[in-house]
Design an enzyme around this catalytic site. Structure first.
Site, PDB file in Angstrom:
ATOM      1  CG  HIS A 144      -9.500  -4.553  28.589  1.00  0.00           C
ATOM      2  ND1 HIS A 144     -10.006  -3.760  29.590  1.00  0.00           N
ATOM      3  CD2 HIS A 144      -8.176  -4.664  28.851  1.00  0.00           C
ATOM      4  CE1 HIS A 144      -9.041  -3.409  30.418  1.00  0.00           C
ATOM      5  NE2 HIS A 144      -7.907  -3.954  29.995  1.00  0.00           N
ATOM      6  CD  GLU A 164      -5.635  -0.677  28.908  1.00  0.00           C
ATOM      7  OE1 GLU A 164      -4.531  -1.169  28.608  1.00  0.00           O
ATOM      8  OE2 GLU A 164      -6.364  -1.166  29.786  1.00  0.00           O
ATOM      9  NE  ARG A 208      -4.909 -11.414  36.990  1.00  0.00           N
ATOM     10  CZ  ARG A 208      -4.056 -11.313  38.021  1.00  0.00           C
ATOM     11  NH1 ARG A 208      -4.280 -11.955  39.144  1.00  0.00           N
ATOM     12  NH2 ARG A 208      -2.983 -10.565  37.916  1.00  0.00           N
TER      13      ARG A 208
END
Length: 323
Positions: A180, A122, A200
């Site tokens: 990130h 991304e 996560r």
């Protein structure tokens, strides 16, 4: 009846998040009463969240239907050979009122094996940031699996993460496998592969209204880390007016920055659809006998079959995306 493709504006798919706020409503006029609106999905074929056209003759059609009906006219011939009826990108605006979890995403091979999904590489373009707002991207020191796991176990993970203070226009490229997080106070545009797979690893010990912590994925996340990445995630780019300035080019998407103050003629020779995200101002997109408009916080998809068009504005900043 087979419709003729025209530039496509989709109804935003709005997502409430524990960390979301109200900037998408206040700054971009997204229609919601939520106090925790975290994401506006602008272009999506994620199952269960498929974009619906809201403009022109094709109003009410889903992006998935259009892919199946128009194939390479929509995607471009090479993209259709590569992706078939799968749209390769997910386009979002994100408002982080609170810090997002520290996370990472699997690459294509791992995501295919585990989730039958694309991986998730991304990029972020910061549209607005409060004073002292930051992003977490990568590590602040050379790190290996053992070092990472030790800090995770000791609850000192943030000591080895790289925090960057950010302002409008800052741009980051987040390859699959790079740790990130978006920090509190950041409003940004996100361009990514079509994937909703997130691992996560830390959520700031946060609990929901019922006192429950969100699920962590540390057992499977460790295999997705790429600890040997270069620190090349912050993108430098030119801002020459009225031309496409290269920002990011990778196997999954190319993004350019365009700052316009007049009318410019565009020719699509990419054998790809084009997506325009308006990150400031507003712009008219003129094709054949029609005009479409997008303002800050809105997105337009131009099918690959449309080769000639104009962009007209008194002042706008756009992200131009294709595959």
């Amino acid at each position: 009846m087979k419709h003729i493709l025209h530039p496509l504006k989709f109804k935003p798919i709005l997502k409430n998040k524990i960390w979301g706020g109200e900037k998408l409503i206040q700054k971009f006029n997204k229609k919601s009463d939520s106090k925790q609106l975290g994401e506006s999905w602008e272009v999506s074929t994620v199952p269960g969240d498929i974009s619906i056209v809201e403009n022109g003759e094709l109003q009410g059609k889903s992006l998935q239907e259009l892919l199946e009906e128009h194939a390479s006219d929509l995607l471009g011939e090479k993209n259709y050979e590569r992706f078939g009826n799968n749209f390769p990108l997910l386009i979002k605006f994100i408002d982080a009122k609170q810090d997002l979890s520290i996370q990472l995403h699997p690459d294509d091979a791992l995501a295919k094996k585990r989730h039958n999904s694309f991986g998730k590489t991304e990029m972020w373009y910061v549209m607005q940031a409060d004073d002292d707002a930051n992003l977490i991207v990568g590590f602040n020191q050379k790190t290996d699996k053992e070092t990472y796991l030790k800090h995770l176990e000791d609850n000192t993970l943030t000591k080895i993460l790289n925090f960057d203070s950010v302002k409008e226009g800052d741009t980051y490229f987040i390859e699959a496998g790079r740790v990130h997080a978006i920090g509190a106070g950041v409003l940004l545009a996100e361009i990514q592969q079509t994937s909703d797979v997130t691992y996560r690893v830390y959520d700031w010990d946060r609990v929901d209204d019922e006192g429950n912590e969100r699920e962590l994925h540390n057992d499977i996340a460790i295999d997705a880390f790429k600890f040997d990445m270069e620190d090349d995630f912050k993108i430098a780019y030119k801002k020459q007016e009225n031309v496409s300035n290269p920002m990011v080019s990778c196997p999954f998407f190319t993004t350019n920055y365009i700052e316009i103050n007049s009318e410019i003629v565009k020719k699509n020779d990419k054998d790809s659809f084009l997506i325009y995200m308006c990150v400031d101002g507003e712009v008219e997109v003129l094709t054949d006998n029609r005009t479409d408009r997008i303002a800050k916080g809105e997105t337009l998809l131009i099918p690959a079959v449309i080769k000639d068009f104009k962009l007209k504005t008194k002042g706008a900043k756009l992200l131009e995306v294709y595959v």
